[in-house]
Scaffold this motif. Structure first.
Motif, mmCIF file in Angstrom:
data_model
loop_
_atom_site.group_PDB
_atom_site.id
_atom_site.type_symbol
_atom_site.label_atom_id
_atom_site.label_comp_id
_atom_site.label_asym_id
_atom_site.label_seq_id
_atom_site.Cartn_x
_atom_site.Cartn_y
_atom_site.Cartn_z
ATOM 1 N N TRP A 1 11.525 -13.859 9.466
ATOM 2 C CA TRP A 1 10.218 -14.182 10.319
ATOM 3 C C TRP A 1 10.686 -14.983 11.487
ATOM 4 C CZ3 TRP A 1 5.516 -12.730 10.054
ATOM 5 C CH2 TRP A 1 5.176 -12.094 8.921
ATOM 6 N N ILE A 2 10.481 -14.246 12.645
ATOM 7 C CA ILE A 2 10.468 -14.979 14.037
ATOM 8 C C ILE A 2 10.012 -16.056 13.994
ATOM 9 C CG2 ILE A 2 10.357 -14.243 16.452
ATOM 10 C CD1 ILE A 2 10.500 -11.571 15.730
ATOM 11 N N ILE A 3 10.563 -17.541 14.497
ATOM 12 C CA ILE A 3 10.346 -18.476 14.899
ATOM 13 C C ILE A 3 9.943 -18.589 16.236
ATOM 14 C CG2 ILE A 3 10.644 -21.190 14.947
ATOM 15 C CD1 ILE A 3 12.436 -20.769 12.530
ATOM 16 N N ALA A 4 10.856 -17.940 17.235
ATOM 17 C CA ALA A 4 10.832 -18.205 18.629
ATOM 18 C C ALA A 4 11.614 -17.125 19.110
ATOM 19 C CB ALA A 4 11.006 -19.388 19.106
ATOM 20 N N TYR A 5 11.008 -16.414 20.115
ATOM 21 C CA TYR A 5 11.642 -15.379 20.979
ATOM 22 C C TYR A 5 11.523 -15.742 22.470
ATOM 23 C CZ TYR A 5 12.544 -10.860 23.010
ATOM 24 O OH TYR A 5 13.039 -9.693 23.667
ATOM 25 N N ARG A 6 12.852 -16.029 22.951
ATOM 26 C CA ARG A 6 12.940 -16.058 24.283
ATOM 27 C C ARG A 6 12.060 -17.476 24.714
ATOM 28 N NH1 ARG A 6 14.085 -10.693 27.722
ATOM 29 N NH2 ARG A 6 15.111 -9.688 26.059
ATOM 30 N N HIS A 7 12.488 -18.655 23.791
ATOM 31 C CA HIS A 7 11.627 -19.639 23.952
ATOM 32 C C HIS A 7 10.264 -19.876 23.838
ATOM 33 C CE1 HIS A 7 15.740 -20.944 24.813
ATOM 34 N NE2 HIS A 7 15.816 -19.858 25.851
ATOM 35 N N THR A 8 9.607 -18.952 23.190
ATOM 36 C CA THR A 8 8.218 -18.816 22.832
ATOM 37 C C THR A 8 7.864 -18.796 21.414
ATOM 38 O OG1 THR A 8 7.870 -17.458 25.268
ATOM 39 C CG2 THR A 8 6.023 -17.671 23.263
ATOM 40 N N SER B 1 18.530 -0.274 10.322
ATOM 41 C CA SER B 1 16.989 -0.072 10.236
ATOM 42 C C SER B 1 16.648 -1.608 10.445
ATOM 43 C CB SER B 1 16.548 0.324 9.263
ATOM 44 O OG SER B 1 15.459 0.400 8.732
ATOM 45 N N PRO B 2 16.319 -2.243 11.450
ATOM 46 C CA PRO B 2 15.893 -3.695 11.649
ATOM 47 C C PRO B 2 14.763 -3.916 10.909
ATOM 48 C CG PRO B 2 16.134 -2.660 13.904
ATOM 49 C CD PRO B 2 16.487 -1.388 12.848
ATOM 50 N N GLU B 3 14.651 -5.224 10.385
ATOM 51 C CA GLU B 3 13.382 -5.559 9.353
ATOM 52 C C GLU B 3 12.899 -6.877 9.849
ATOM 53 O OE1 GLU B 3 15.365 -5.760 5.571
ATOM 54 O OE2 GLU B 3 15.104 -3.728 5.419
ATOM 55 N N ALA B 4 13.292 -7.533 11.072
ATOM 56 C CA ALA B 4 12.698 -8.544 11.511
ATOM 57 C C ALA B 4 11.122 -8.488 11.455
ATOM 58 C CB ALA B 4 13.137 -9.031 12.842
ATOM 59 N N SER B 5 10.526 -9.708 10.946
ATOM 60 C CA SER B 5 8.962 -9.647 11.035
ATOM 61 C C SER B 5 8.430 -10.528 12.038
ATOM 62 C CB SER B 5 8.549 -10.072 9.479
ATOM 63 O OG SER B 5 9.103 -9.238 8.607
ATOM 64 N N ALA C 1 0.842 -1.248 -0.156
ATOM 65 C CA ALA C 1 0.155 0.021 0.214
ATOM 66 C C ALA C 1 0.978 1.056 -0.001
ATOM 67 C CB ALA C 1 -1.007 -0.036 1.148
ATOM 68 N N THR C 2 1.961 1.118 0.724
ATOM 69 C CA THR C 2 2.768 2.423 0.625
ATOM 70 C C THR C 2 3.908 2.513 -0.540
ATOM 71 O OG1 THR C 2 4.515 1.290 2.045
ATOM 72 C CG2 THR C 2 2.909 2.626 3.228
ATOM 73 N N LEU C 3 4.283 1.371 -1.128
ATOM 74 C CA LEU C 3 5.214 1.669 -2.156
ATOM 75 C C LEU C 3 4.620 1.364 -3.434
ATOM 76 C CD1 LEU C 3 8.263 -0.230 -0.293
ATOM 77 C CD2 LEU C 3 8.024 2.218 -0.605
ATOM 78 N N GLY C 4 3.664 0.526 -3.374
ATOM 79 C CA GLY C 4 2.890 0.156 -5.128
ATOM 80 C C GLY C 4 3.843 -0.873 -5.380
ATOM 81 N N SER C 5 4.506 -1.541 -4.755
ATOM 82 C CA SER C 5 5.314 -2.707 -5.398
ATOM 83 C C SER C 5 4.788 -4.248 -4.866
ATOM 84 C CB SER C 5 6.582 -2.600 -4.879
ATOM 85 O OG SER C 5 7.414 -1.367 -5.349
ATOM 86 N N PHE C 6 5.210 -5.195 -5.826
ATOM 87 C CA PHE C 6 4.741 -6.442 -5.303
ATOM 88 C C PHE C 6 5.598 -6.918 -3.968
ATOM 89 C CE2 PHE C 6 2.738 -7.163 -9.705
ATOM 90 C CZ PHE C 6 1.359 -6.832 -9.268
ATOM 91 N N MET C 7 4.903 -7.746 -3.323
ATOM 92 C CA MET C 7 5.425 -8.535 -2.037
ATOM 93 C C MET C 7 4.915 -10.043 -2.034
ATOM 94 S SD MET C 7 4.982 -5.418 0.699
ATOM 95 C CE MET C 7 6.266 -6.104 1.878
ATOM 96 N N VAL C 8 5.775 -10.831 -1.136
ATOM 97 C CA VAL C 8 5.383 -11.923 -0.982
ATOM 98 C C VAL C 8 5.789 -12.089 0.410
ATOM 99 C CG1 VAL C 8 7.164 -13.365 -2.214
ATOM 100 C CG2 VAL C 8 5.108 -14.451 -1.621
ATOM 101 N N GLY C 9 4.972 -12.663 1.258
ATOM 102 C CA GLY C 9 5.383 -12.892 2.783
ATOM 103 C C GLY C 9 6.229 -11.891 3.196
#
Length: 161
Positions: free
Chosen positions: A120-127, A156-160, A36-44
């Motif tokens: 993409w974060i799988i787990a953070y602090r064992h959660t 500029s961190p990009e973790a999702s 919505a902000t860049l007008g470019s295609f994304m996946v995940g």
């Protein structure tokens, strides 16, 4: 790839092979969404183009048939069972990207507090991440070595997730 990008439409299902300094080489399978902000295609959540030119991180783009976006047939594991360098297939659900899967090596932070695959974060602090639907050890081989553990984030961190 430019031909493929030009022919894309929102909600087309694709597999994108990407490369990133922090996360290594990984693939994302899911539906195309227009930012919505860049007008470019994304996946995940990954940009795959800018003005219909392949993004610098995009190595390969394949349009998929109407098969479901799901992980391979490797054994299911808990998010807390994977370690740095393990090859996994992770399925996430996150609006506006819908359900998508990421295949790549697990990358941990140096202190072991976070495990990620392709940003993409799988787990953070064992959660486990609440957006993670399924995690499997990958039943396929991968042509690359895992990247180093994350010792510091970019400016500029990009973790999702």
């Amino acid at each position: 790839m430019t031909e493929t990008l030009v022919s894309l439409a929102e909600k087309d299902r694709v597999s994108a092979l990407l490369r990133d300094d922090l996360y290594g080489v990984f693939s994302v399978r899911g539906s195309v969404v227009r930012s919505a902000t860049l007008g470019s295609f994304m996946v995940g959540s990954w940009l795959i183009e800018s003005k219909m030119k392949p993004d610098k991180d995009l190595l390969r783009l394949t349009v998929l048939a109407e098969e479901p976006i799901e992980a391979t047939d490797g054994p299911i594991v808990q998010a807390t069972e994977v370690r740095h360098g393990d090859l996994v297939d992770a399925t996430f659900s996150q609006g506006p990207h819908g359900t998508f899967s990421v295949r790549g090596h697990v990358v941990e932070t140096n202190d072991g507090s976070m495990a990620l695959v392709g940003r993409w974060i799988i787990a953070y602090r064992h959660t486990a991440n609440h957006r993670l639907l399924e995690l499997r050890r990958s039943a396929v081989s991968y042509p690359t070595q895992p990247p180093a553990k994350i010792t510091r984030w970019r400016d500029s961190p990009e973790a999702s997730g």
